[in-house]
Design a protein around this motif. Structure first.
Motif, PDB file in Angstrom:
ATOM      1  N   VAL A  67       5.318   9.746  -4.291  1.00 32.64           N
ATOM      2  CA  VAL A  67       5.118   8.819  -3.314  1.00 32.64           C
ATOM      3  C   VAL A  67       5.172   7.442  -4.234  1.00 32.64           C
ATOM      4  N   LEU A  68       4.059   7.242  -5.284  1.00 29.10           N
ATOM      5  CA  LEU A  68       3.986   6.303  -6.141  1.00 29.10           C
ATOM      6  C   LEU A  68       5.307   6.015  -6.850  1.00 29.10           C
ATOM      7  N   PHE A  69       5.818   6.955  -7.400  1.00 29.72           N
ATOM      8  CA  PHE A  69       7.308   6.667  -7.889  1.00 29.72           C
ATOM      9  C   PHE A  69       8.066   5.924  -7.109  1.00 29.72           C
TER      10      PHE A  69
ATOM     11  N   VAL B 240       0.652  -1.137   0.001  1.00 30.77           N
ATOM     12  CA  VAL B 240      -0.023  -0.026   0.216  1.00 30.77           C
ATOM     13  C   VAL B 240       0.782   1.159  -0.090  1.00 30.77           C
ATOM     14  N   ALA B 241       0.615   2.118  -1.022  1.00 35.60           N
ATOM     15  CA  ALA B 241       1.429   3.562  -0.841  1.00 35.60           C
ATOM     16  C   ALA B 241       0.846   4.414   0.241  1.00 35.60           C
ATOM     17  N   PRO B 242       1.667   4.856   0.921  1.00 38.90           N
ATOM     18  CA  PRO B 242       1.089   6.017   2.098  1.00 38.90           C
ATOM     19  C   PRO B 242       0.972   7.201   1.487  1.00 38.90           C
ATOM     20  N   VAL B 243      -0.087   7.470   0.547  1.00 43.46           N
ATOM     21  CA  VAL B 243      -0.344   8.803  -0.185  1.00 43.46           C
ATOM     22  C   VAL B 243      -0.844   9.854   0.855  1.00 43.46           C
ATOM     23  N   GLY B 244      -1.924   9.309   1.653  1.00 41.90           N
ATOM     24  CA  GLY B 244      -2.886  10.184   2.425  1.00 41.90           C
ATOM     25  C   GLY B 244      -1.942  10.472   3.567  1.00 41.90           C
TER      26      GLY B 244
ATOM     27  N   LEU C 272       8.568  18.825  -1.093  1.00 46.89           N
ATOM     28  CA  LEU C 272       7.708  17.732  -1.353  1.00 46.89           C
ATOM     29  C   LEU C 272       8.426  16.658  -1.653  1.00 46.89           C
ATOM     30  N   GLN C 273       9.589  16.541  -2.300  1.00 47.03           N
ATOM     31  CA  GLN C 273      10.437  15.316  -2.657  1.00 47.03           C
ATOM     32  C   GLN C 273      10.645  14.765  -1.215  1.00 47.03           C
ATOM     33  N   GLY C 274      11.283  15.732  -0.266  1.00 46.89           N
ATOM     34  CA  GLY C 274      11.653  15.234   1.070  1.00 46.89           C
ATOM     35  C   GLY C 274      10.513  14.589   1.855  1.00 46.89           C
TER      36      GLY C 274
ATOM     37  N   ARG D 175      13.293   3.891  -6.208  1.00 47.89           N
ATOM     38  CA  ARG D 175      14.172   5.150  -6.008  1.00 47.89           C
ATOM     39  C   ARG D 175      13.698   6.085  -5.273  1.00 47.89           C
ATOM     40  N   ASP D 176      14.676   6.783  -4.495  1.00 47.46           N
ATOM     41  CA  ASP D 176      14.482   7.748  -3.618  1.00 47.46           C
ATOM     42  C   ASP D 176      13.974   9.015  -4.323  1.00 47.46           C
TER      43      ASP D 176
END
Length: 289
Positions: free
Chosen positions: A240-242, A190-194, A273-275, A248-249
């Protein structure tokens, strides 16, 4: 002669292009980037199986992979305000193909009718996982756990009112976690987008409550309806999905990342945002709990 033929075969093999990894995104407006320039941005980079000219978060993902030197053939099937059960019932012919990877995003409250109830999500994910595994037993499926909605958090009488901005994202994540455990077949996580949204708020990068105005120097993660994401929110979702899909970081994309520049972000906003995406992935969303 046999040796010559063997060398010729090796040369032909080396010259043949490596097949791009195929990935399908299935979701609704939270995937196609409603109420933001992300909606149609980069549509030429991806295949919209519905032919509606959507770029959305899948196009952001594609652009990130290009900059990282990765090769993905990206497709999407999206419809606003719809659940995964709806896609199964109405768009099965479009999605029932062989895919290497699939990203699934359900309705923002899991069930449209029974808010917060994961039963329908669990059933839909299981059915879709079996569908995709029948086409490719090695398919890797990721669930996109979406964000808290201010309209369901801050307004009196709303399902998560009075519980704080993190509560809805954590509740939705718990439902996706249950769906991932129940399905098993091909579902990798599961991607923790929220929860990345919550991480951004707790780090002071983003504003927590759009109803009282946006604090100076902080980013608005939601659009004007306090429901859908803003361009900043969709960008964070794509990061986050990437990171989770490619391993990759997200920070490797850099503060001058091309899509962020096209969206008008400052280098400082992009780096922040990347951080946050990096932190959310490293803690599996724990920074947002």
């Amino acid at each position: 002669m046999r040796r010559l033929l063997g060398l010729a075969a090796l040369v032909a093999l080396a010259a043949s292009p490596v097949r791009a990894e195929t990935i399908l995104f299935v979701g609704n407006s939270f995937t196609f980037g409603a109420h933001s320039p992300v909606h149609h941005m980069g549509a030429h980079r991806v295949t919209d199986l519905n032919g509606t000219g959507v770029g959305g978060v899948p196009a952001l993902f594609k652009r990130f992979t290009e900059q990282a030197g990765l090769d993905y053939d990206v497709s999407l099937e999206t419809e606003g305000g719809r659940s995964l059960a709806w896609h199964l019932a109405n768009r099965r012919s479009e999605i029932d193909r062989r895919w290497d990877r699939v990203v699934l995003q359900d309705y923002s409250t899991l069930s449209p009718e029974r808010v917060g109830d994961p039963a329908e999500t669990i059933a839909s994910v299981d059915t879709l996982a079996r569908l995709f595994a029948a086409r490719n037993p090695r398919v890797r499926i990721l669930l996109d756990s979406t964000w808290s909605r201010p309209d369901l958090t801050y307004r009196a009488g709303s399902p998560w009112s009075g519980q704080g901005i993190a509560a809805m994202a954590n509740s939705i994540r718990a439902g996706y976690d249950r769906a991932a455990r129940a399905a098993g077949r091909g579902v990798q996580g599961v991607a923790p987008v929220g929860q990345a949204f919550t991480c951004a708020i707790r780090a002071g990068v983003a504003d927590a409550d759009p109803y009282d105005g946006i604090a100076y120097g902080q980013l608005p993660l939601w659009a004007w309806d306090q429901y859908h994401a803003s361009a900043y929110g969709y960008y964070l979702e794509a990061l986050v999905l990437f990171g989770q899909i490619t391993g990759r970081d997200p920070r490797v994309l850099g503060r001058d990342e091309a899509a962020a520049m096209d969206l008008g972000f400052s280098p400082e906003q992009t780096a922040a945002l990347q951080g946050i995406a990096h932190e959310a992935l490293e803690t599996k969303g724990g920074c947002g709990r």
